[in-house]
Design a protein around this motif. Structure first.
Motif, PDB file in Angstrom:
ATOM      1  N   ASN A 216      -4.159  -0.516   0.144  1.00 28.15           N
ATOM      2  CA  ASN A 216      -3.063   0.623   0.351  1.00 28.15           C
ATOM      3  C   ASN A 216      -1.963   0.080   0.075  1.00 28.15           C
ATOM      4  OD1 ASN A 216      -4.792   2.897   0.780  1.00 28.15           O
ATOM      5  ND2 ASN A 216      -5.247   1.865   2.843  1.00 28.15           N
ATOM      6  N   GLU A 217      -1.599  -1.160  -0.311  1.00 22.65           N
ATOM      7  CA  GLU A 217      -0.341  -2.043  -0.479  1.00 22.65           C
ATOM      8  C   GLU A 217      -0.484  -2.776  -1.523  1.00 22.65           C
ATOM      9  OE1 GLU A 217       2.350  -2.131   3.463  1.00 22.65           O
ATOM     10  OE2 GLU A 217       0.666  -3.583   3.302  1.00 22.65           O
ATOM     11  N   VAL A 218       0.426  -3.181  -2.492  1.00 19.52           N
ATOM     12  CA  VAL A 218       0.300  -4.138  -3.300  1.00 19.52           C
ATOM     13  C   VAL A 218       1.620  -5.186  -3.356  1.00 19.52           C
ATOM     14  CG1 VAL A 218       1.554  -2.513  -5.019  1.00 19.52           C
ATOM     15  CG2 VAL A 218       0.372  -4.352  -5.984  1.00 19.52           C
ATOM     16  N   LYS A 219       1.172  -6.180  -3.655  1.00 19.93           N
ATOM     17  CA  LYS A 219       2.425  -7.554  -3.580  1.00 19.93           C
ATOM     18  C   LYS A 219       2.840  -7.537  -4.853  1.00 19.93           C
ATOM     19  CE  LYS A 219       1.321 -11.496  -1.432  1.00 19.93           C
ATOM     20  NZ  LYS A 219       0.855 -12.850  -1.204  1.00 19.93           N
ATOM     21  N   ILE A 220       4.166  -7.549  -4.869  1.00 15.62           N
ATOM     22  CA  ILE A 220       4.895  -7.934  -6.047  1.00 15.62           C
ATOM     23  C   ILE A 220       4.967  -9.264  -6.270  1.00 15.62           C
ATOM     24  CG2 ILE A 220       7.070  -7.445  -7.574  1.00 15.62           C
ATOM     25  CD1 ILE A 220       5.384  -4.866  -6.496  1.00 15.62           C
ATOM     26  N   ALA A 221       4.611  -9.710  -7.618  1.00 15.13           N
ATOM     27  CA  ALA A 221       4.368 -11.052  -7.603  1.00 15.13           C
ATOM     28  C   ALA A 221       5.530 -11.933  -7.693  1.00 15.13           C
ATOM     29  CB  ALA A 221       3.744 -11.569  -9.013  1.00 15.13           C
ATOM     30  N   GLU A 222       6.696 -11.353  -8.299  1.00 14.41           N
ATOM     31  CA  GLU A 222       7.750 -12.203  -8.199  1.00 14.41           C
ATOM     32  C   GLU A 222       8.658 -12.318  -6.968  1.00 14.41           C
ATOM     33  OE1 GLU A 222       7.512  -9.730 -12.119  1.00 14.41           O
ATOM     34  OE2 GLU A 222       7.063  -9.388  -9.945  1.00 14.41           O
ATOM     35  N   THR A 223       8.258 -11.365  -5.948  1.00 15.16           N
ATOM     36  CA  THR A 223       9.051 -11.333  -4.884  1.00 15.16           C
ATOM     37  C   THR A 223       8.271 -11.446  -3.592  1.00 15.16           C
ATOM     38  OG1 THR A 223       9.313  -8.991  -4.429  1.00 15.16           O
ATOM     39  CG2 THR A 223      10.910  -9.863  -5.925  1.00 15.16           C
ATOM     40  N   GLU A 225       6.950  -8.932  -2.086  1.00 14.24           N
ATOM     41  CA  GLU A 225       7.196  -7.892  -1.558  1.00 14.24           C
ATOM     42  C   GLU A 225       5.828  -7.059  -1.585  1.00 14.24           C
ATOM     43  OE1 GLU A 225      10.112  -3.687  -1.722  1.00 14.24           O
ATOM     44  OE2 GLU A 225      10.202  -5.333  -3.131  1.00 14.24           O
ATOM     45  N   MET A 226       5.900  -6.303  -0.239  1.00 11.95           N
ATOM     46  CA  MET A 226       4.511  -5.509  -0.243  1.00 11.95           C
ATOM     47  C   MET A 226       5.139  -4.112  -0.411  1.00 11.95           C
ATOM     48  SD  MET A 226       2.085  -7.650   0.141  1.00 11.95           S
ATOM     49  CE  MET A 226       0.723  -6.205   0.365  1.00 11.95           C
ATOM     50  N   LYS A 227       4.522  -3.350  -1.322  1.00 12.93           N
ATOM     51  CA  LYS A 227       5.092  -1.811  -1.670  1.00 12.93           C
ATOM     52  C   LYS A 227       3.792  -1.042  -1.484  1.00 12.93           C
ATOM     53  CE  LYS A 227       8.912  -2.474  -4.604  1.00 12.93           C
ATOM     54  NZ  LYS A 227       9.516  -2.178  -6.020  1.00 12.93           N
ATOM     55  N   LEU A 228       3.948   0.395  -1.179  1.00 18.39           N
ATOM     56  CA  LEU A 228       2.683   1.206  -1.173  1.00 18.39           C
ATOM     57  C   LEU A 228       2.155   1.583  -2.630  1.00 18.39           C
ATOM     58  CD1 LEU A 228       1.617   3.565   0.617  1.00 18.39           C
ATOM     59  CD2 LEU A 228       3.304   5.128  -0.455  1.00 18.39           C
ATOM     60  N   LYS A 229       0.812   1.622  -2.417  1.00 16.62           N
ATOM     61  CA  LYS A 229      -0.069   1.705  -3.454  1.00 16.62           C
ATOM     62  C   LYS A 229      -0.819   3.031  -3.195  1.00 16.62           C
ATOM     63  CE  LYS A 229      -4.326  -0.166  -5.407  1.00 16.62           C
ATOM     64  NZ  LYS A 229      -5.173   0.702  -4.473  1.00 16.62           N
ATOM     65  N   THR A 230      -0.637   3.943  -4.172  1.00 15.04           N
ATOM     66  CA  THR A 230      -1.357   5.465  -3.997  1.00 15.04           C
ATOM     67  C   THR A 230      -2.392   5.678  -4.999  1.00 15.04           C
ATOM     68  OG1 THR A 230       0.676   6.457  -5.164  1.00 15.04           O
ATOM     69  CG2 THR A 230       0.621   6.383  -2.800  1.00 15.04           C
ATOM     70  N   ALA A 231      -2.364   4.738  -6.010  1.00 13.44           N
ATOM     71  CA  ALA A 231      -3.469   5.119  -7.117  1.00 13.44           C
ATOM     72  C   ALA A 231      -4.755   4.225  -6.580  1.00 13.44           C
ATOM     73  CB  ALA A 231      -2.947   4.132  -8.336  1.00 13.44           C
ATOM     74  N   GLU A 232      -5.872   5.054  -6.599  1.00 14.07           N
ATOM     75  CA  GLU A 232      -7.289   4.411  -6.348  1.00 14.07           C
ATOM     76  C   GLU A 232      -7.645   3.117  -7.012  1.00 14.07           C
ATOM     77  OE1 GLU A 232      -7.118   8.842  -5.418  1.00 14.07           O
ATOM     78  OE2 GLU A 232      -6.611   7.681  -7.075  1.00 14.07           O
ATOM     79  N   ASP A 233      -8.334   2.231  -6.314  1.00 17.34           N
ATOM     80  CA  ASP A 233      -8.858   1.050  -7.001  1.00 17.34           C
ATOM     81  C   ASP A 233     -10.323   1.208  -7.244  1.00 17.34           C
ATOM     82  OD1 ASP A 233      -9.860  -0.124  -4.643  1.00 17.34           O
ATOM     83  OD2 ASP A 233      -7.529  -0.257  -3.969  1.00 17.34           O
ATOM     84  N   GLN A 234     -11.099   2.145  -6.885  1.00 13.45           N
ATOM     85  CA  GLN A 234     -12.391   2.460  -6.933  1.00 13.45           C
ATOM     86  C   GLN A 234     -12.838   3.732  -7.510  1.00 13.45           C
ATOM     87  OE1 GLN A 234     -14.661  -0.194  -6.597  1.00 13.45           O
ATOM     88  NE2 GLN A 234     -12.999  -1.542  -6.200  1.00 13.45           N
ATOM     89  N   ILE A 235     -13.383   3.924  -8.692  1.00 11.55           N
ATOM     90  CA  ILE A 235     -13.579   5.215  -9.229  1.00 11.55           C
ATOM     91  C   ILE A 235     -15.034   4.987  -9.627  1.00 11.55           C
ATOM     92  CG2 ILE A 235     -13.229   6.488 -11.130  1.00 11.55           C
ATOM     93  CD1 ILE A 235     -10.398   5.403 -11.147  1.00 11.55           C
ATOM     94  N   LEU A 236     -15.757   6.187  -9.048  1.00  9.81           N
ATOM     95  CA  LEU A 236     -17.262   6.220  -9.280  1.00  9.81           C
ATOM     96  C   LEU A 236     -17.602   7.878  -9.788  1.00  9.81           C
ATOM     97  CD1 LEU A 236     -16.951   4.799  -6.263  1.00  9.81           C
ATOM     98  CD2 LEU A 236     -19.361   4.029  -7.136  1.00  9.81           C
ATOM     99  N   LEU A 237     -18.346   7.744 -11.019  1.00  7.75           N
ATOM    100  CA  LEU A 237     -18.611   8.953 -11.445  1.00  7.75           C
ATOM    101  C   LEU A 237     -19.953   9.023 -11.838  1.00  7.75           C
ATOM    102  CD1 LEU A 237     -15.690   8.823 -14.460  1.00  7.75           C
ATOM    103  CD2 LEU A 237     -15.383   9.887 -11.975  1.00  7.75           C
TER     104      LEU A 237
END
Length: 359
Positions: A216-223, A225-237
Motif C-alpha cells: 500500500n506504499e511505494v518507496k521513491i528510489a531517489e529519496t 520517501e514512502m508514498k501512498l500506492k493505490t494501484a493494485e499489484d495483483q490482478i487475476l482474471l
C-alpha cells in the motif's frame, strides 16, 4: 518537404528518452515516404526547442494549443501522461486534425466515450496505440490457430509481470501508482495484452476478476520517501471467450526472476506456448513453441522472416509502425483500417467490467 507527405506534430517528445523516442521515432523513420515529423510541443518552449534542434524539426511550439491549430501540421500525435489526454485530444479534434493517441485513450471510460464521439463528429482519421495486435508473432499465432494447428481451442492461460507496481519506483513513474491517473497495471500491460489475446483467439464473453495489493506504499528510489500506492499489484482474471474456450490471466507487480510473460493455448490437436522478455506484450520479444498431438515435446516455431523485414528492430517500434502505416492509408484514402477511438472505447469498457472504479 514533400507536400505528399503527412506532416506530423508531436505533443510530448524528447529526442533520447521515453516511449516516443524509442518507439514512435523509429516507427516513423521506417515510413518516411508517407509521414514526416515537422513539429513538437512539450511542457516548455525550451524543451520543445531542444527536441526540434536535436531532430532537425522546423517548428517548436510553446504550447499544444499552438501546435494543434498550426496549418503546418496534419497529424497530431499525443504521447503525454494519461491525465492530460482528454484536454489535448479534444483540442486537436476540434481543430480538425487527424490524431494518433497513445493507449489508454482517456482517464476512464467516460473520457474515452466523449473523445470517440467527438472524433466521429469531426470525421477525421484517428488511431489508438493498442499495437500488440500487430506484432508479427501475434499475426503468426493467429494464422496457426486459423489453420487448425491446435484444433479446437479449449483453454488459454497467461501470466505476466508488470515491471512497475511493486514496492519501489523512480520519481518520474510514481504517477503510475496513483490509480486516479488511469495508468495502472490494469490499464497498461494488462489491457495491451488482452488486445493481443483477443486478436489471436477472439473476444471475451464472460469475465470475473480479483484485484488486490501486497503493498500500500511505494518507496521513491531517489529519496527513499514512502508514498501512498493505490494501484493494485495483483490482478487475476478468468472467464470464457466467445468461442467457448476458458481463459485465465494473472498479472503481478514488479519483475520476476522466473518468467515475465508466459502464455499457453491448449487445443484438441495440439498446444502452443509463448514466452516474452517483458509482461508488456505491446513491446515484448516473443518466442513461440508448439506441439501437435503426435509430437513428444514442444518445438521452436519461427515467425516467417518476411514478416520482420523492412520494419524497426525494436518490437515496440515495429508494432507502432504498423499502426502508422494503417493510419497514413486512412488519411490519404478515407479508409478506416487503423484501430480507432471507438475500438479504444471497447477496451475501456472491458476494463470497467474488470474494475468498476475505472468508469
Amino acid at each position: 518537404m514533400s507536400k505528399d507527405k503527412i506532416r506530423v506534430g508531436f505533443i510530448g517528445l524528447n529526442p533520447d528518452s521515453h516511449w516516443a523516442a524509442t518507439a514512435h521515432l523509429p516507427a516513423l523513420q521506417s515510413l518516411q515516404d508517407d509521414l514526416e515529423i515537422v513539429a513538437v510541443a512539450n511542457s516548455t518552449l525550451e524543451s520543445a526547442q531542444k527536441t526540434a534542434k536535436a531532430l532537425n524539426l522546423p517548428h517548436a511550439f510553446a504550447s499544444y494549443k499552438e501546435l494543434v491549430t498550426s496549418d503546418q501540421v496534419d497529424l497530431v500525435v499525443v504521447t503525454v501522461k494519461v491525465p492530460h489526454h482528454f484536454e489535448i485530444l479534444s483540442a486537436a479534434l476540434n481543430a480538425g486534425k487527424h490524431v494518433y493517441s497513445e493507449w489508454p485513450l482517456g482517464n476512464g471510460l467516460e473520457e474515452a466515450q466523449k473523445l470517440a464521439k467527438l472524433a466521429k463528429e469531426k470525421n477525421v482519421a484517428v488511431a489508438i496505440g493498442t499495437q500488440m495486435r500487430y506484432a508479427p508473432e501475434v499475426t503468426y499465432l493467429k494464422k496457426l490457430i486459423e489453420d487448425g494447428y491446435v484444433g479446437q481451442v479449449l483453454s488459454t492461460s497467461l501470466i505476466g509481470s508488470g515491471g512497475n507496481w511493486s514496492n519501489q519506483t523512480a520519481e518520474e513513474y510514481y504517477y503510475l501508482f496513483d490509480k486516479a491517473n488511469g495508468a495502472s497495471m490494469l490499464e497498461i500491460p494488462v489491457a495491451h495484452t488482452l488486445v493481443g489475446v483477443a486478436e489471436v483467439l477472439g473476444d471475451f464473453s464472460e469475465i470475473s476478476s480479483k484485484l488486490y495489493s501486497n503493498f500500500n506504499e511505494v518507496k521513491i528510489a531517489e529519496t527513499n520517501e514512502m508514498k501512498l500506492k493505490t494501484a493494485e499489484d495483483q490482478i487475476l482474471l478468468h472467464g470464457k471467450l466467445e468461442s467457448g474456450a476458458a481463459f485465465s490471466v494473472h498479472y503481478r507487480g514488479g519483475v520476476s526472476k522466473a518468467t515475465n510473460f508466459l502464455w499457453e493455448i491448449n487445443g484438441t490437436e495440439g498446444d502452443l506456448q509463448i514466452t516474452g522478455d517483458t509482461g508488456h506484450g505491446q513491446m515484448a520479444n516473443f518466442s513461440i513453441k508448439g506441439a501437435k498431438s503426435e509430437d513428444d515435446s514442444l518445438q521452436e516455431l519461427e515467425v516467417p522472416k518476411e514478416a520482420l523485414e523492412g520494419w524497426p528492430e525494436f518490437p515496440g517500434a515495429r508494432n507502432v509502425a504498423h499502426i502508422y502505416q494503417l493510419l497514413a492509408e486512412d488519411i490519404k484514402t478515407g479508409s478506416r483500417k487503423a484501430p480507432n477511438f471507438e475500438d479504444g472505447v471497447k477496451w475501456h469498457q472491458l476494463i470497467a467490467e474488470i474494475d468498476p472504479s475505472a468508469k
